[in-house]
Enzyme design. Structure first.
Site, PDB file in Angstrom:
ATOM      1  N   ARG A 105      40.442  38.745  43.488  1.00 32.06           N
ATOM      2  CA  ARG A 105      40.900  37.396  43.240  1.00 32.06           C
ATOM      3  C   ARG A 105      41.679  36.913  44.157  1.00 32.06           C
ATOM      4  O   ARG A 105      43.082  37.058  44.036  1.00 32.06           O
ATOM      5  CB  ARG A 105      41.267  37.225  41.861  1.00 32.06           C
ATOM      6  CG  ARG A 105      41.664  35.971  41.178  1.00 32.06           C
ATOM      7  CD  ARG A 105      42.242  35.796  39.644  1.00 32.06           C
ATOM      8  NE  ARG A 105      42.529  34.624  39.226  1.00 32.06           N
ATOM      9  CZ  ARG A 105      41.863  34.012  38.300  1.00 32.06           C
ATOM     10  NH1 ARG A 105      40.433  34.225  38.254  1.00 32.06           N
ATOM     11  NH2 ARG A 105      42.239  32.877  37.833  1.00 32.06           N
ATOM     12  N   HIS A 132      33.216  31.338  42.531  1.00 35.89           N
ATOM     13  CA  HIS A 132      33.576  32.104  41.125  1.00 35.89           C
ATOM     14  C   HIS A 132      32.128  32.668  40.500  1.00 35.89           C
ATOM     15  O   HIS A 132      31.849  32.310  39.364  1.00 35.89           O
ATOM     16  CB  HIS A 132      34.160  31.112  40.165  1.00 35.89           C
ATOM     17  CG  HIS A 132      35.166  32.096  39.398  1.00 35.89           C
ATOM     18  ND1 HIS A 132      35.079  33.161  39.072  1.00 35.89           N
ATOM     19  CD2 HIS A 132      35.837  31.391  38.307  1.00 35.89           C
ATOM     20  CE1 HIS A 132      35.988  33.722  38.334  1.00 35.89           C
ATOM     21  NE2 HIS A 132      36.393  32.503  37.830  1.00 35.89           N
ATOM     22  N   GLN A 135      32.115  34.146  36.854  1.00 31.64           N
ATOM     23  CA  GLN A 135      32.211  33.239  35.973  1.00 31.64           C
ATOM     24  C   GLN A 135      30.605  32.643  35.442  1.00 31.64           C
ATOM     25  O   GLN A 135      30.228  32.376  34.302  1.00 31.64           O
ATOM     26  CB  GLN A 135      33.040  31.804  36.200  1.00 31.64           C
ATOM     27  CG  GLN A 135      33.309  30.714  35.374  1.00 31.64           C
ATOM     28  CD  GLN A 135      33.824  31.161  33.880  1.00 31.64           C
ATOM     29  OE1 GLN A 135      35.031  31.909  33.755  1.00 31.64           O
ATOM     30  NE2 GLN A 135      32.961  31.107  32.908  1.00 31.64           N
ATOM     31  N   ASP A 221      35.457  21.726  33.626  1.00 31.58           N
ATOM     32  CA  ASP A 221      36.307  22.442  34.277  1.00 31.58           C
ATOM     33  C   ASP A 221      37.597  21.660  34.293  1.00 31.58           C
ATOM     34  O   ASP A 221      37.693  20.340  34.210  1.00 31.58           O
ATOM     35  CB  ASP A 221      35.942  22.863  35.571  1.00 31.58           C
ATOM     36  CG  ASP A 221      36.696  24.211  36.230  1.00 31.58           C
ATOM     37  OD1 ASP A 221      37.874  24.417  35.372  1.00 31.58           O
ATOM     38  OD2 ASP A 221      36.605  24.651  37.444  1.00 31.58           O
ATOM     39  N   CYS A 261      35.030  26.652  31.640  1.00 30.42           N
ATOM     40  CA  CYS A 261      35.351  28.209  31.916  1.00 30.42           C
ATOM     41  C   CYS A 261      36.799  28.470  32.079  1.00 30.42           C
ATOM     42  O   CYS A 261      37.138  29.717  32.050  1.00 30.42           O
ATOM     43  CB  CYS A 261      34.983  28.151  33.555  1.00 30.42           C
ATOM     44  SG  CYS A 261      35.678  26.911  34.555  1.00 30.42           S
ATOM     45  N   ARG A 289      32.390  36.952  29.776  1.00 30.98           N
ATOM     46  CA  ARG A 289      32.855  37.564  31.014  1.00 30.98           C
ATOM     47  C   ARG A 289      32.831  39.019  30.896  1.00 30.98           C
ATOM     48  O   ARG A 289      32.388  39.601  31.927  1.00 30.98           O
ATOM     49  CB  ARG A 289      34.250  36.970  31.271  1.00 30.98           C
ATOM     50  CG  ARG A 289      34.182  35.718  31.633  1.00 30.98           C
ATOM     51  CD  ARG A 289      33.838  35.125  33.061  1.00 30.98           C
ATOM     52  NE  ARG A 289      34.574  35.969  34.106  1.00 30.98           N
ATOM     53  CZ  ARG A 289      35.602  35.649  34.589  1.00 30.98           C
ATOM     54  NH1 ARG A 289      36.421  34.518  34.121  1.00 30.98           N
ATOM     55  NH2 ARG A 289      36.204  36.099  35.707  1.00 30.98           N
TER      56      ARG A 289
END
Length: 306
Positions: A105, A132, A135, A221, A261, A289
């Site tokens: 990440r 991402h 996700q 988001d 998310c 996830r």
């Protein structure tokens, strides 16, 4: 066991074919339903590099690696100092001598790609400023569970990394994605061109009323991501009409489901009433996830065992 992902990097959702994604979703659904997991990571160690703070990503990957029999090793920014204390290439080479895989990440997609080029073991994108993918894989599983494969997805907000992965996923999977994004915040042209190369028809911006009129999924988001704090007040003004609140939900069918998310800035891009309301599937989305990342790791490592 599907072998198409064996030993592969996943740096972008565009690295995956439709067959790959279908295999991940099927594996995730099967493991979620059965409550059991194979152990393809038995005796293996997976490094998890975090240049930026993490909650869902770290916990879900750490639990996934543990449940698959592996040993997760978190490496934080102050320890690894990516590209500062050592070059990205050197870090990739060294970690490759110790580890059986890397979950990263990091800020820059180029750093992720440089690490993957230097390491023989699989490297997985756990988020960059560009994308991402994990996700959106979890989101696809959630939509399949609640709205089916023909769902129309409307994304409201910033043309950010999550949006980029959505655009690419829609091109690969062939579903309708509607973008409601204020002028000046649109996704980069390079992302749209890549989506076209993957088979997307024209990706365009929609007025909010038209987009929501018959949508199945309302997706939002944060308006201000990490590193954009100095832009927060301007962004709050520019995105104000896209707050997912009870009035906005009236523009969509009552059957529409709401996704975010996370982390959510409650009272900003979404209200308490909506995120905690009957149409929200946000926390199912967060749970998925774990299931999707377990499936991804299973399909990368299980065909290599034995």
């Amino acid at each position: 066991m599907y072998s198409g992902l064996a030993g592969r990097d996943v740096l972008s959702i565009a690295d995956l074919t439709r067959e790959d994604i279908e295999a991940v979703l099927a594996c995730a659904a099967e493991q979620k339903l059965s409550g059991t997991s194979p152990r393809p990571l038995e005796g293996k160690s997976v490094g998890m590099i975090f240049q930026r703070p993490s909650n869902r990503t770290r916990v879900s990957f750490e639990v996934a690696i543990h449940q698959l029999g592996g040993h997760p090793i978190p490496l934080f920014s102050q320890e690894i100092q990516l590209g500062e204390r050592e070059s990205v290439a050197d870090i990739g080479r060294i970690l490759d001598r110790y580890l059986d895989g890397i979950v990263a990440r990091v800020y820059n997609q180029s750093d992720l790609e440089g690490m993957a080029a230097s390491a023989g073991a699989p490297v997985i994108n756990a988020m960059t400023d560009d994308e991402h993918p994990c996700q959106v894989l979890a989101d696809l599983l959630t939509i399949r569970e609640h709205a089916g494969d023909e769902a129309v997805v409307t994304y409201l907000g910033d043309g950010n990394n999550v949006c980029n992965s959505w655009i690419l996923a829609a091109a690969i999977m062939g579903f309708e994605l509607r973008l409601v994004i204020p002028e000046g915040y649109e996704p980069r042209h390079a992302v749209l061109k890549r989506a076209e190369a993957l088979g997307a028809t024209e990706t365009r911006m929609w007025p909010v009323n038209t987009a929501l009129a018959d949508t199945d999924i309302i997706y939002t988001d944060v308006w201000t991501s990490m590193g954009q704090e100095q832009e927060r007040e301007r962004r709050r003004r520019d995105f104000a009409e896209l707050q997912v609140n009870e009035e906005l939900l009236k523009l969509a069918p009552g059957s529409a489901r709401v996704m975010h998310c996370l982390p959510a800035h409650r009272g900003e891009e979404i209200t308490d009433e909506v995120i905690d309301g009957a149409q929200s599937i946000v926390f199912d989305q967060a749970e998925n996830r774990l299931h999707v990342q377990k499936a991804l790791l299973t399909l990368i490592y299980a065909p290599l065992v034995g």
